[in-house]
Design an enzyme around this catalytic site. Sequence first.
Site, PDB file in Angstrom:
ATOM      1  N   HIS A   1       0.837  -1.204   0.000  1.00 13.66           N
ATOM      2  CA  HIS A   1       0.000   0.000   0.000  1.00 13.66           C
ATOM      3  C   HIS A   1       0.871   1.254   0.000  1.00 13.66           C
ATOM      4  O   HIS A   1       1.735   1.414   0.873  1.00 13.66           O
ATOM      5  CB  HIS A   1      -0.916  -0.006   1.222  1.00 13.66           C
ATOM      6  CG  HIS A   1      -1.874   1.132   1.253  1.00 13.66           C
ATOM      7  ND1 HIS A   1      -1.832   2.109   2.216  1.00 13.66           N
ATOM      8  CD2 HIS A   1      -2.893   1.474   0.418  1.00 13.66           C
ATOM      9  CE1 HIS A   1      -2.791   2.992   1.999  1.00 13.66           C
ATOM     10  NE2 HIS A   1      -3.443   2.627   0.912  1.00 13.66           N
TER      11      HIS A   1
ATOM     12  N   HIS B   1      -8.090   7.759  -4.497  1.00  9.53           N
ATOM     13  CA  HIS B   1      -8.836   6.501  -4.491  1.00  9.53           C
ATOM     14  C   HIS B   1      -9.994   6.495  -5.481  1.00  9.53           C
ATOM     15  O   HIS B   1     -10.565   5.435  -5.762  1.00  9.53           O
ATOM     16  CB  HIS B   1      -9.350   6.200  -3.082  1.00  9.53           C
ATOM     17  CG  HIS B   1      -8.252   5.916  -2.111  1.00  9.53           C
ATOM     18  ND1 HIS B   1      -8.030   6.679  -0.994  1.00  9.53           N
ATOM     19  CD2 HIS B   1      -7.287   4.962  -2.105  1.00  9.53           C
ATOM     20  CE1 HIS B   1      -6.987   6.197  -0.333  1.00  9.53           C
ATOM     21  NE2 HIS B   1      -6.518   5.158  -0.984  1.00  9.53           N
TER      22      HIS B   1
ATOM     23  N   ARG C   1     -16.311  14.865  21.626  1.00 10.00           N
ATOM     24  CA  ARG C   1     -16.481  14.797  23.089  1.00 10.00           C
ATOM     25  C   ARG C   1     -17.914  15.188  23.415  1.00 10.00           C
ATOM     26  O   ARG C   1     -18.261  16.364  23.443  1.00 10.00           O
ATOM     27  CB  ARG C   1     -15.498  15.750  23.781  1.00 10.00           C
ATOM     28  CG  ARG C   1     -15.687  15.825  25.320  1.00 10.00           C
ATOM     29  CD  ARG C   1     -15.320  14.503  25.964  1.00 10.00           C
ATOM     30  NE  ARG C   1     -15.403  14.535  27.425  1.00 10.00           N
ATOM     31  CZ  ARG C   1     -16.378  13.977  28.131  1.00 10.00           C
ATOM     32  NH1 ARG C   1     -17.401  13.381  27.508  1.00 10.00           N
ATOM     33  NH2 ARG C   1     -16.365  13.997  29.453  1.00 10.00           N
TER      34      ARG C   1
ATOM     35  N   CYS D   1      -9.285  18.482  24.345  1.00  9.81           N
ATOM     36  CA  CYS D   1      -9.967  18.093  25.573  1.00  9.81           C
ATOM     37  C   CYS D   1      -8.981  18.141  26.739  1.00  9.81           C
ATOM     38  O   CYS D   1      -7.799  17.811  26.575  1.00  9.81           O
ATOM     39  CB  CYS D   1     -10.531  16.684  25.421  1.00  9.81           C
ATOM     40  SG  CYS D   1     -11.376  16.067  26.897  1.00  9.81           S
TER      41      CYS D   1
ATOM     42  N   TYR E   1     -13.270  19.374  35.220  1.00 10.52           N
ATOM     43  CA  TYR E   1     -12.266  20.109  34.451  1.00 10.52           C
ATOM     44  C   TYR E   1     -11.478  21.069  35.334  1.00 10.52           C
ATOM     45  O   TYR E   1     -11.325  22.254  35.033  1.00 10.52           O
ATOM     46  CB  TYR E   1     -12.912  20.830  33.259  1.00 10.52           C
ATOM     47  CG  TYR E   1     -13.611  19.885  32.318  1.00 10.52           C
ATOM     48  CD1 TYR E   1     -12.886  18.904  31.632  1.00 10.52           C
ATOM     49  CD2 TYR E   1     -14.982  19.928  32.133  1.00 10.52           C
ATOM     50  CE1 TYR E   1     -13.520  18.009  30.786  1.00 10.52           C
ATOM     51  CE2 TYR E   1     -15.630  19.037  31.292  1.00 10.52           C
ATOM     52  CZ  TYR E   1     -14.893  18.079  30.625  1.00 10.52           C
ATOM     53  OH  TYR E   1     -15.531  17.189  29.794  1.00 10.52           O
TER      54      TYR E   1
END
Length: 459
Positions: free
Chosen positions: A40, A65, A138, A185, A322
């Site tokens: 590949h 492709h 998220r 995140c 957080y």
Amino acid sequence: APSYPRYTREEVGRHRSPEERVWVTHGTDVFDVTDFVELHPGGPDKILLAAGGALEPFWALYAVHGEPHVLELLQQYKVGELSPDEAPAAPDAQDPFAGDPPRHPGLRVNSQKPFNAEPPAELLAERFLTPNELFFTRNHLPVPAVEPSSYRLRVDGPGGRTLSLSLAELRSRFPKHEVTATLQCAGNRRSEMSRVRPVKGLPWDIGAISTARWGGASLRDVLLHAGFPEELQGGEHVCFEGLDADPGGAPYGASIPYGRALSPAADVLLAYEMNGTELPRDHRFPVRVVVPGVVGARSVKWLRRVAVSPDESPSRWQQNDYKGFSPCVDWDTVDYRTAPAIQELPVQSAVTQPRPGAAVPPGELTVKGYAWSGGGREVVRVDVSLDGGRTWKVARLMGDKAPPGRAWAWALWELTVPVEAGTELEIVCKAVDSSYNVQPDSVAPIWNLRGVLSTAWHR
């Protein structure tokens, strides 16, 4: 024409490695590409991402492709066809997540309900802008279904006045601004912290970070239009609420300081476009907040309300999540009131190629990765070691040049080095930002019970 055996998708899914043979589908055809994996052009790791599933979502990432010769080459490996009675299962009407959108199969799923997933490391640093379908997701709650024609954004103005904006009005009344920004995140690389001691949270690898070109109205423009002044003297916050809500009706919420929201240099957006197209449902269609340089948790999704408050958002995601703590704090002693909510994030970097445990041929090896720092601080250097940190080389940085203090997007980096046969490599990277902040060398001193702010040297 030859007659081919029929297979179910479940049967195809059992063939995911060279030992079991690598099968993929394209349309209704089944192919055994085991003997092509090492040939590949993009490398074996890329084609193996589709093993046991459909090629189309991965092929869509690279235009080559679609060339006729690629399809002709693929036909050489045809071994069967999908059973004609294969059909997707009907959604469960009782499942609150039944209305969630389809996702790219290449995403590494950390939680199915709510959906949380990251792009595979092999693809993460392939492009400066992350394709929408591979942007990390998220979600805290089910994805809300929003009808664009009935959508309204409520802005609570001063003196009890309320500004209500349709999506069309948000587009037409305010100039469109575009910002290229990385979102990360707080829990990115949490899995590394969990190897030191258990932590609470999703086991993110290095992919809870992505970059897009965002388009939308400036939050500053909207707030000024609603009647707010350029400055306030107190510690006011601009609070955001989303349309995603828990079973009790409480929406996801967060806030940022008023000064950041109104600063023309902060580039905070009420975004309705992502990489030149409307926001996908998973990425907060029709409108989301984008706060460059700040933890992704403050870039509230599926935005329904904006308000100014003398205090931070009362949302539990602002007050009781957080936040970072000392390694000595445990679940018996933690007091969320003692720690500030995360806003700007520290400097970060990671190696995306080669992957841990990979066998690389002797000769030249190109090591790739990303680096980013919060607060608009530019990444000025990435150091890479092949021997666990004993010696270092400086990587080549690639990215957009930004004004000082407004470097909102990551830098991609690479380093090409000679590798001798039989050599065992321990690859390490660390980034330095424009304030000369640098990543700590190990995880243990920055460990915390929530597994956030995991920024040690990446090994």
